[in-house]
Design a protein around this motif. Sequence first.
Motif, PDB file in Angstrom:
ATOM      1  N   ARG A 148       0.832  -1.198   0.000  1.00  0.00           N
ATOM      2  CA  ARG A 148       0.000   0.000   0.000  1.00  0.00           C
ATOM      3  C   ARG A 148       0.868   1.249   0.000  1.00  0.00           C
ATOM      4  NH1 ARG A 148      -5.262  -1.010   1.945  1.00  0.00           N
ATOM      5  NH2 ARG A 148      -5.651  -3.184   2.456  1.00  0.00           N
ATOM      6  N   ILE A 149       1.955   1.206   0.784  1.00  0.00           N
ATOM      7  CA  ILE A 149       2.812   2.391   0.867  1.00  0.00           C
ATOM      8  C   ILE A 149       3.493   2.668  -0.464  1.00  0.00           C
ATOM      9  CG2 ILE A 149       4.994   3.208   1.868  1.00  0.00           C
ATOM     10  CD1 ILE A 149       3.842   2.940   4.433  1.00  0.00           C
ATOM     11  N   ILE A 150       3.931   1.638  -1.146  1.00  0.00           N
ATOM     12  CA  ILE A 150       4.667   1.865  -2.389  1.00  0.00           C
ATOM     13  C   ILE A 150       3.701   2.344  -3.482  1.00  0.00           C
ATOM     14  CG2 ILE A 150       4.643  -0.420  -3.536  1.00  0.00           C
ATOM     15  CD1 ILE A 150       7.665  -0.070  -3.925  1.00  0.00           C
ATOM     16  N   VAL A 151       2.509   1.770  -3.526  1.00  0.00           N
ATOM     17  CA  VAL A 151       1.539   2.190  -4.543  1.00  0.00           C
ATOM     18  C   VAL A 151       1.142   3.645  -4.288  1.00  0.00           C
ATOM     19  CG1 VAL A 151      -0.819   1.852  -5.389  1.00  0.00           C
ATOM     20  CG2 VAL A 151       0.665  -0.120  -5.020  1.00  0.00           C
ATOM     21  N   ASP A 152       0.860   3.946  -3.033  1.00  0.00           N
ATOM     22  CA  ASP A 152       0.519   5.315  -2.664  1.00  0.00           C
ATOM     23  C   ASP A 152       1.676   6.257  -2.995  1.00  0.00           C
ATOM     24  OD1 ASP A 152      -1.358   7.105  -1.087  1.00  0.00           O
ATOM     25  OD2 ASP A 152       0.513   7.393   0.031  1.00  0.00           O
ATOM     26  N   GLY A 153       2.903   5.776  -2.734  1.00  0.00           N
ATOM     27  CA  GLY A 153       4.096   6.584  -3.011  1.00  0.00           C
ATOM     28  C   GLY A 153       4.211   6.927  -4.488  1.00  0.00           C
ATOM     29  N   ARG A 211       1.873   6.924  -6.742  1.00  0.00           N
ATOM     30  CA  ARG A 211       0.763   7.805  -7.148  1.00  0.00           C
ATOM     31  C   ARG A 211       1.014   9.237  -6.691  1.00  0.00           C
ATOM     32  NH1 ARG A 211      -4.221   3.666  -5.746  1.00  0.00           N
ATOM     33  NH2 ARG A 211      -3.927   2.288  -7.530  1.00  0.00           N
ATOM     34  N   SER A 212       1.543   9.381  -5.469  1.00  0.00           N
ATOM     35  CA  SER A 212       1.833  10.733  -4.972  1.00  0.00           C
ATOM     36  C   SER A 212       2.901  11.411  -5.825  1.00  0.00           C
ATOM     37  CB  SER A 212       2.330  10.695  -3.533  1.00  0.00           C
ATOM     38  OG  SER A 212       1.436  10.006  -2.727  1.00  0.00           O
ATOM     39  N   LEU A 213       3.755  10.612  -6.438  1.00  0.00           N
ATOM     40  CA  LEU A 213       4.790  11.188  -7.308  1.00  0.00           C
ATOM     41  C   LEU A 213       4.243  11.461  -8.708  1.00  0.00           C
ATOM     42  CD1 LEU A 213       7.858   8.928  -6.344  1.00  0.00           C
ATOM     43  CD2 LEU A 213       7.342  11.235  -5.548  1.00  0.00           C
ATOM     44  N   GLY A 214       2.981  11.188  -8.909  1.00  0.00           N
ATOM     45  CA  GLY A 214       2.364  11.481 -10.200  1.00  0.00           C
ATOM     46  C   GLY A 214       2.476  10.350 -11.217  1.00  0.00           C
ATOM     47  N   LEU A 215       2.915   9.177 -10.782  1.00  0.00           N
ATOM     48  CA  LEU A 215       2.983   8.046 -11.706  1.00  0.00           C
ATOM     49  C   LEU A 215       1.720   7.206 -11.565  1.00  0.00           C
ATOM     50  CD1 LEU A 215       6.686   6.824 -11.250  1.00  0.00           C
ATOM     51  CD2 LEU A 215       5.762   8.350 -13.011  1.00  0.00           C
ATOM     52  N   GLU A 216       1.193   6.805 -12.728  1.00  0.00           N
ATOM     53  CA  GLU A 216       0.006   5.970 -12.692  1.00  0.00           C
ATOM     54  C   GLU A 216       0.419   4.580 -12.216  1.00  0.00           C
ATOM     55  OE1 GLU A 216      -2.086   6.306 -16.453  1.00  0.00           O
ATOM     56  OE2 GLU A 216      -2.953   4.333 -16.028  1.00  0.00           O
ATOM     57  N   CYS A 217      -0.312   4.064 -11.242  1.00  0.00           N
ATOM     58  CA  CYS A 217       0.066   2.741 -10.710  1.00  0.00           C
ATOM     59  C   CYS A 217      -1.190   1.964 -10.348  1.00  0.00           C
ATOM     60  CB  CYS A 217       0.964   2.917  -9.482  1.00  0.00           C
ATOM     61  SG  CYS A 217       1.618   1.371  -8.838  1.00  0.00           S
ATOM     62  N   ARG A 218      -1.472   0.919 -11.112  1.00  0.00           N
ATOM     63  CA  ARG A 218      -2.624   0.077 -10.790  1.00  0.00           C
ATOM     64  C   ARG A 218      -2.360  -0.634  -9.468  1.00  0.00           C
ATOM     65  NH1 ARG A 218      -2.626  -4.069 -13.045  1.00  0.00           N
ATOM     66  NH2 ARG A 218      -0.412  -3.806 -13.347  1.00  0.00           N
ATOM     67  N   GLU A 219      -3.435  -1.048  -8.829  1.00  0.00           N
ATOM     68  CA  GLU A 219      -3.246  -1.751  -7.574  1.00  0.00           C
ATOM     69  C   GLU A 219      -2.838  -3.198  -7.858  1.00  0.00           C
ATOM     70  OE1 GLU A 219      -6.674  -2.194  -5.086  1.00  0.00           O
ATOM     71  OE2 GLU A 219      -5.495  -3.341  -3.638  1.00  0.00           O
ATOM     72  N   ALA A 231       5.065  -3.810  -7.543  1.00  0.00           N
ATOM     73  CA  ALA A 231       4.212  -2.769  -8.118  1.00  0.00           C
ATOM     74  C   ALA A 231       4.720  -2.563  -9.540  1.00  0.00           C
ATOM     75  CB  ALA A 231       4.323  -1.493  -7.308  1.00  0.00           C
ATOM     76  N   PHE A 232       3.831  -2.171 -10.425  1.00  0.00           N
ATOM     77  CA  PHE A 232       4.192  -2.061 -11.853  1.00  0.00           C
ATOM     78  C   PHE A 232       3.697  -0.713 -12.376  1.00  0.00           C
ATOM     79  CE2 PHE A 232       4.010  -3.978 -16.312  1.00  0.00           C
ATOM     80  CZ  PHE A 232       5.360  -4.311 -16.359  1.00  0.00           C
ATOM     81  N   PRO A 233       4.310   0.383 -11.887  1.00  0.00           N
ATOM     82  CA  PRO A 233       3.829   1.705 -12.289  1.00  0.00           C
ATOM     83  C   PRO A 233       4.185   2.037 -13.738  1.00  0.00           C
ATOM     84  CG  PRO A 233       5.783   1.920 -10.930  1.00  0.00           C
ATOM     85  CD  PRO A 233       5.433   0.467 -10.938  1.00  0.00           C
ATOM     86  N   SER A 234       3.377   2.901 -14.333  1.00  0.00           N
ATOM     87  CA  SER A 234       3.650   3.375 -15.687  1.00  0.00           C
ATOM     88  C   SER A 234       4.573   4.577 -15.604  1.00  0.00           C
ATOM     89  CB  SER A 234       2.342   3.783 -16.355  1.00  0.00           C
ATOM     90  OG  SER A 234       2.626   4.558 -17.500  1.00  0.00           O
ATOM     91  N   ILE A 235       5.601   4.583 -16.459  1.00  0.00           N
ATOM     92  CA  ILE A 235       6.480   5.746 -16.512  1.00  0.00           C
ATOM     93  C   ILE A 235       6.319   6.432 -17.872  1.00  0.00           C
ATOM     94  CG2 ILE A 235       8.188   5.082 -14.786  1.00  0.00           C
ATOM     95  CD1 ILE A 235       8.994   4.529 -18.429  1.00  0.00           C
ATOM     96  N   ALA A 236       5.224   6.082 -18.569  1.00  0.00           N
ATOM     97  CA  ALA A 236       4.988   6.628 -19.911  1.00  0.00           C
ATOM     98  C   ALA A 236       4.961   8.162 -19.890  1.00  0.00           C
ATOM     99  CB  ALA A 236       3.687   6.073 -20.473  1.00  0.00           C
ATOM    100  N   ILE A 239      12.019   1.342   1.431  1.00  0.00           N
ATOM    101  CA  ILE A 239      11.072   1.729   0.384  1.00  0.00           C
ATOM    102  C   ILE A 239      10.870   3.243   0.386  1.00  0.00           C
ATOM    103  CG2 ILE A 239       8.628   1.592  -0.299  1.00  0.00           C
ATOM    104  CD1 ILE A 239       8.700  -1.357   0.683  1.00  0.00           C
ATOM    105  N   LYS A 240      10.772   3.818   1.590  1.00  0.00           N
ATOM    106  CA  LYS A 240      10.562   5.271   1.681  1.00  0.00           C
ATOM    107  C   LYS A 240      11.737   6.035   1.079  1.00  0.00           C
ATOM    108  CE  LYS A 240       9.049   7.032   5.545  1.00  0.00           C
ATOM    109  NZ  LYS A 240       8.912   7.236   7.011  1.00  0.00           N
ATOM    110  N   GLU A 241      12.951   5.558   1.368  1.00  0.00           N
ATOM    111  CA  GLU A 241      14.137   6.233   0.830  1.00  0.00           C
ATOM    112  C   GLU A 241      14.180   6.110  -0.698  1.00  0.00           C
ATOM    113  OE1 GLU A 241      16.250   8.303   1.679  1.00  0.00           O
ATOM    114  OE2 GLU A 241      17.856   8.095   0.189  1.00  0.00           O
ATOM    115  N   ALA A 242      13.856   4.935  -1.212  1.00  0.00           N
ATOM    116  CA  ALA A 242      13.851   4.752  -2.665  1.00  0.00           C
ATOM    117  C   ALA A 242      12.834   5.690  -3.311  1.00  0.00           C
ATOM    118  CB  ALA A 242      13.548   3.295  -3.007  1.00  0.00           C
ATOM    119  N   LEU A 243      11.647   5.781  -2.714  1.00  0.00           N
ATOM    120  CA  LEU A 243      10.605   6.651  -3.266  1.00  0.00           C
ATOM    121  C   LEU A 243      11.051   8.121  -3.236  1.00  0.00           C
ATOM    122  CD1 LEU A 243       7.415   5.038  -1.695  1.00  0.00           C
ATOM    123  CD2 LEU A 243       7.908   5.201  -4.144  1.00  0.00           C
ATOM    124  N   ARG A 244      11.743   8.481  -2.162  1.00  0.00           N
ATOM    125  CA  ARG A 244      12.228   9.863  -2.059  1.00  0.00           C
ATOM    126  C   ARG A 244      13.182  10.177  -3.212  1.00  0.00           C
ATOM    127  NH1 ARG A 244      16.205  12.739  -0.601  1.00  0.00           N
ATOM    128  NH2 ARG A 244      17.544  10.956  -0.188  1.00  0.00           N
TER     129      ARG A 244
END
Lengths: 391, 160
Positions: free
Chosen positions: A302-307, A309-317, A324-329, A375-380
Amino acid sequence: MIDYNKVLSDTALSMKPSGIRRFFDIANTMEGVISLGVGEPDFRTPYKIRKTAIRTLERGSTRYTSNKGLDELCREIVNYSDRKYNIKYDPTSEVLVTVGGSEAIDMAVRAMVNAGDEVIIPEPSYVCYQPIVRLAGGVPVVINTRAENDFKLTASELRAAITPRTKAVILPYPSNPTGAIMEREDLIALSEVLLGTDILVISDEIYSELTFGGVGHTSPASIDSLRERTVVINGFSKAFSMTGWRLGYALAPAPIIAQMTKLHQYAIMCAPTTSQYAAVTALRDCEGEVAEMLSEYDARRRIIVDGFRSLGLECREPKGAFYAFPSIASTGMTSEEFCEKLLYSKRVALVPGTAFGESGEGFVRASYCYSLAHIKEALRRIGEFLEEIKK
Amino acid sequence: MKKRILALLTENARLNNKELAAALGADECEIAALVGEMESEGIIKGYRTVLDYEKLEEDTVSAIIELKVTPEADYGFEDVAKHISQFSEVESVYLMSGACDIIVVVKGKSFREVATFVAEQLAVMEAVTGTATQFIMRRYKEFFTPLYGEEDDGRAKVSL
């Protein structure tokens, strides 16, 4: 001087090495890398399991087991599968214990495929299916599953891929890398397409224990019309954090298991004995440990998906596995370009979606087999990277 | 929900309300309210950091002191324990079953300091009839956190 390129097998030589190797080599040797790149749990194998292995080593129980695996383990596998997924098998004739799920996939494909037979493979998916099918003389037929379908294999996609030469379809769910799962109604739709055909199913369920949001895992073998055509592949690596123990298994109707066991006997003899004893403990006594790991994965998920999304990347649940498999398109970069630049500028390792097939373009795979702090550091750092490339 | 919040916070107290909300699939305001509630109810007593003093190279010495206590009518175990708890040198105080009555964990800068504390503050208490001081030589795990560097288990940085 031997010219090995002439001497060695054409099949082996013509097989492409995984294109991602070079990127991996860089990431694995670079200093200060904070990675979301691995495909294995961070948890240690539960201590009980390790203890059992140590005890059997001390006792000197280090002989070959029967080809199909320890009787005791086969019985536990059957009980576990019934208890967890409501699929019923005979412990003496419908189970084969293998060297990881990988061997089980290989044996299943070899037991089924004649030269020229087609095997349908949904992608993005784990990288072993195509090479294994080719080695058996088969022809891989790739279906590019789509983000808008949550990367599920749909009945119409399956129907369109079937030809008179179709021997089997691989169902790699829960999915590495997309985190997609197939729910009961999805499988029923596929079963209707397969009804009346002789097409077999290889269901790679190695992540079956890791599903989230209360959906649970449905095995195709629990659907009546699919059971007779399905080989269930599973193992201990993911659910019990036992990657290095190399232990998996196949469950299938007796005539299929008989052929697989014969091949396994010649190729492998038997799966590692120490691991087999340890696996009995895993299935019998580790429900609590698995539940604990699962709840930890869920929080991270949940934290990584939320992370993202908060960064503006589309990420399906993601509903299964631990990715997690976010889109970087939206960055305008290709997956590889994105991963390479991120690695060099911020020392964060992600895996480009294209490592899992062309249809992974525009996506990256982020594993959450890491502590929340990691995970938090990577997202940062990813956030910093996204800011910088905007300029 | 409170239990799930506490489970996450006991593992990593630095998770903020937004992260807790994400991890639990809840609303951030709800989390903030529940955390606040647990703080004011005194369920959450504080947030502390687990340190490896050895790595910090700071001189600290800790001892576990077993006390035999003879309670008196108007001065029971409870009073003894609360009295001892007041000292800033005292890390923990527990009422025990078994051979000793109260265990006190004391932290100081040196053996001498701890010994002095025991002699001058604990042993002299009227209700205390005996003390047994055991110094801690090395810490391996505290608050569920291993303090020894876990050996690298060989997991690669990237794999498929």
